[in-house]
Design a protein around this motif. Structure first.
Motif, PDB file in Angstrom:
ATOM      1  N   LEU A  21      -6.610  -4.419  -5.731  1.00  0.00           N
ATOM      2  CA  LEU A  21      -7.648  -4.038  -4.784  1.00  0.00           C
ATOM      3  C   LEU A  21      -7.364  -4.544  -3.373  1.00  0.00           C
ATOM      4  N   MET A  22      -6.511  -5.554  -3.236  1.00  0.00           N
ATOM      5  CA  MET A  22      -6.177  -6.062  -1.905  1.00  0.00           C
ATOM      6  C   MET A  22      -5.461  -4.993  -1.086  1.00  0.00           C
ATOM      7  N   GLU A  23      -4.757  -4.096  -1.755  1.00  0.00           N
ATOM      8  CA  GLU A  23      -3.997  -3.076  -1.036  1.00  0.00           C
ATOM      9  C   GLU A  23      -4.895  -2.062  -0.347  1.00  0.00           C
ATOM     10  N   GLY A  75      -6.750   0.786  -9.436  1.00  0.00           N
ATOM     11  CA  GLY A  75      -5.995   0.475  -8.231  1.00  0.00           C
ATOM     12  C   GLY A  75      -4.491   0.503  -8.412  1.00  0.00           C
ATOM     13  N   ALA A  76      -4.007   0.282  -9.634  1.00  0.00           N
ATOM     14  CA  ALA A  76      -2.566   0.290  -9.903  1.00  0.00           C
ATOM     15  C   ALA A  76      -2.322   0.912 -11.271  1.00  0.00           C
ATOM     16  N   PRO A  77      -2.499   2.218 -11.402  1.00  0.00           N
ATOM     17  CA  PRO A  77      -2.421   2.862 -12.724  1.00  0.00           C
ATOM     18  C   PRO A  77      -1.063   2.761 -13.402  1.00  0.00           C
ATOM     19  N   ALA A 111       0.826  -1.202   0.000  1.00  0.00           N
ATOM     20  CA  ALA A 111       0.000   0.000   0.000  1.00  0.00           C
ATOM     21  C   ALA A 111       0.863   1.255   0.000  1.00  0.00           C
ATOM     22  N   SER A 112       1.937   1.231   0.765  1.00  0.00           N
ATOM     23  CA  SER A 112       2.853   2.372   0.794  1.00  0.00           C
ATOM     24  C   SER A 112       3.510   2.592  -0.569  1.00  0.00           C
ATOM     25  N   TYR A 113       3.973   1.520  -1.199  1.00  0.00           N
ATOM     26  CA  TYR A 113       4.618   1.628  -2.510  1.00  0.00           C
ATOM     27  C   TYR A 113       3.613   2.081  -3.571  1.00  0.00           C
ATOM     28  N   LEU A 114       2.366   1.623  -3.435  1.00  0.00           N
ATOM     29  CA  LEU A 114       1.326   2.024  -4.382  1.00  0.00           C
ATOM     30  C   LEU A 114       1.085   3.517  -4.334  1.00  0.00           C
ATOM     31  N   LEU A 115       1.001   4.079  -3.149  1.00  0.00           N
ATOM     32  CA  LEU A 115       0.755   5.515  -3.016  1.00  0.00           C
ATOM     33  C   LEU A 115       1.914   6.341  -3.583  1.00  0.00           C
ATOM     34  N   LYS A 116       3.123   5.808  -3.484  1.00  0.00           N
ATOM     35  CA  LYS A 116       4.296   6.554  -3.948  1.00  0.00           C
ATOM     36  C   LYS A 116       4.555   6.388  -5.434  1.00  0.00           C
TER      37      LYS A 116
END
Length: 453
Positions: A157-159, A307-309, A129-134
């Motif tokens: 979506l699991m994140e 969820g993961a662009p 989740a942290s890596y996704l936001l960054k």
């Protein structure tokens, strides 16, 4: 939530005149009252006593495993044991199920969150989740894969379960296990509400039965154990049950939309699409099957993209997706998951490169055999779909070269769903095995029903 509104029948004795008792007569009388009101029978108090006795033994054995599993088992064994005793010495349901909920889920969940180090799954979700936001993708590139906890085998979506912690919520409220538990309970409650014979708001007995069914499902080891230790399967399982409930009510488009939520979390949910799609094709029309598949696949793609662009934005990002979602689950990466159980697929894969290839080949053969079974003998209703999925999951997880015993939660949960929900004629689901075996016999296909709305 008294026993008078919840008990089911014990069934007739195999031979001779059954022994009668006042409690036994009362149980049969209430079962008859439920049937006349349109309510399907629930498992009897005697059956539930045996269930919780078995849960107690399972938890007692699991204590020996140690770590987070053993901690859950120590709490759960006590909760299940108290529940079993209360079922024997009392006639209501509230105290036994409260003991099970407290011992098997609530106490171990908060103990593990506050007193123990986070489990591997919790670390992976929080890190992803942290890596996704960054970076717009939850999948670390190969250069950052420094251990098995660096891999993320989940879909975007699991994140979502790791975002509360990233938003700055406290260690308890922000823990992913709190949110997977809430989603699981809500999805299971919604599933049981959908299959209830009456609207929940209009029928007190249906409300009582909904609370009973949801509690029994959640406190079972199949759900409570993985929720407590942070395993990510319960929300996927619960959404699959809600999908089956929607399909049971002939709401195939809604079933597809619900299933998309599970499919955007974990690839294990993808198997539901072809099995339920074949049922819709045979039972209704090809158009109904197409609408279901379009809803499920279309929303899954949209959710994954949103969820993961950045997951497919570059060659390195695509390689990271391949490493995390394909190679790691198959055991083909440098770092391998320690959560591997001595199942046939894993044991064969441990024989070396040839053994790993043989295990993958066996898994492919099992998939092809399942597809052939699906096409030669298509499932005719939603309960048949659940039974086929249970068989397919069991075979797949047995032969997977990188698997664990915990994955059997999927087939066990589906069998539990069959036991706790009604057949299409409104009768008890306790005879699901007989019905499933009967539908597996060679017989001509029935006529198609009207297309669902």
């Amino acid at each position: 939530m008294g026993s008078e509104s919840l008990t089911g029948t014990d069934g007739a004795e195999a031979t001779g005149q059954p022994l009668r008792s006042p409690a036994h007569d009362e149980e049969h009388r209430h079962a008859a009252d439920s049937a006349s009101a349109g309510h399907f029978d629930l498992p009897s108090r005697r059956a539930m006593t045996w269930w919780f006795a078995a849960f107690t033994v399972y938890a007692g054995v699991t204590i020996l495993t140690g770590h987070a599993d053993g901690t859950w088992a120590a709490w759960a064994c006590g909760g299940y044991a108290v529940t079993t005793i209360l079922l024997l010495v009392t006639r209501n349901w509230l105290l036994p199920l409260a003991a099970a909920a407290g011992g098997a889920l609530i106490a171990p969940l908060f103990w593990l969150i506050t007193k123990a180090a986070p489990t591997g799954e919790v670390v992976v979700i929080s890190q992803s989740a942290s890596y996704l936001l960054k970076h717009g993708t939850p999948y670390l590139p190969q250069s950052l894969l420094t251990g098995w906890e660096s891999y993320n085998p989940y879909l975007p979506l699991m994140e979502i379960f790791g975002l509360p912690k990233q938003a700055g919520l406290g260690s308890v409220v922000g823990d992913p296990r709190i949110w997977t538990t809430l989603v699981t309970v809500a999805a299971l409650a919604a599933a049981f509400a959908v299959v209830s014979p009456h609207r929940i708001r209009d029928c007190r007995q249906c409300r009582n039965r909904l609370l009973w069914l949801t509690t029994v499902a959640v406190v079972s080891p199949v759900i409570a154990f993985p929720l407590s230790v942070g395993v990510t399967d319960p929300p996927v399982i619960a959404l699959t049950c809600l999908t089956l409930a929607r399909a049971y009510r002939n709401r195939l488009v809604w079933a597809g939309l619900v299933l998309a939520l599970a499919c955007a979390m974990k690839t294990t949910a993808w198997a539901v699409i072809p099995v339920l799609g074949v049922m819709a094709w045979v039972r209704y029309t090809p158009r109904a099957a197409a609408r279901f598949a379009a809803a499920a696949i279309g929303l899954t793609v949209v959710l994954a993209a949103v969820g993961a662009p950045a997951a497919l934005a570059s060659a390195s990002a695509v390689n990271a997706v391949k490493q995390n979602l394909i190679e790691y689950p198959l055991g083909a990466t440098k770092y391998k998951t320690p959560a591997q159980s001595p199942l046939p697929g894993h044991l064969i894969a441990e024989l070396g490169r040839a053994g790993h290839a043989a295990a993958v080949a066996l898994m492919v053969i099992a998939v092809l055999a399942f597809v052939a079974w699906l096409l030669a003998r298509p499932p005719r209703d939603v309960r048949d779909v659940a039974f086929r999925l249970a068989v397919g999951y069991a075979a797949l997880f047995t032969l997977d070269p990188s698997t664990r015993f915990g994955y059997y939660a999927y087939p066990l949960a589906l069998l539990g769903w069959l036991a706790l929900t009604p057949s299409e004629n409104g009768r008890s689901g306790s005879s699901w095995l007989t019905a499933a075996l009967a539908k597996s016999r060679f017989a001509s296909l029935p006529g198609r029903s009207a297309a669902p709305g």
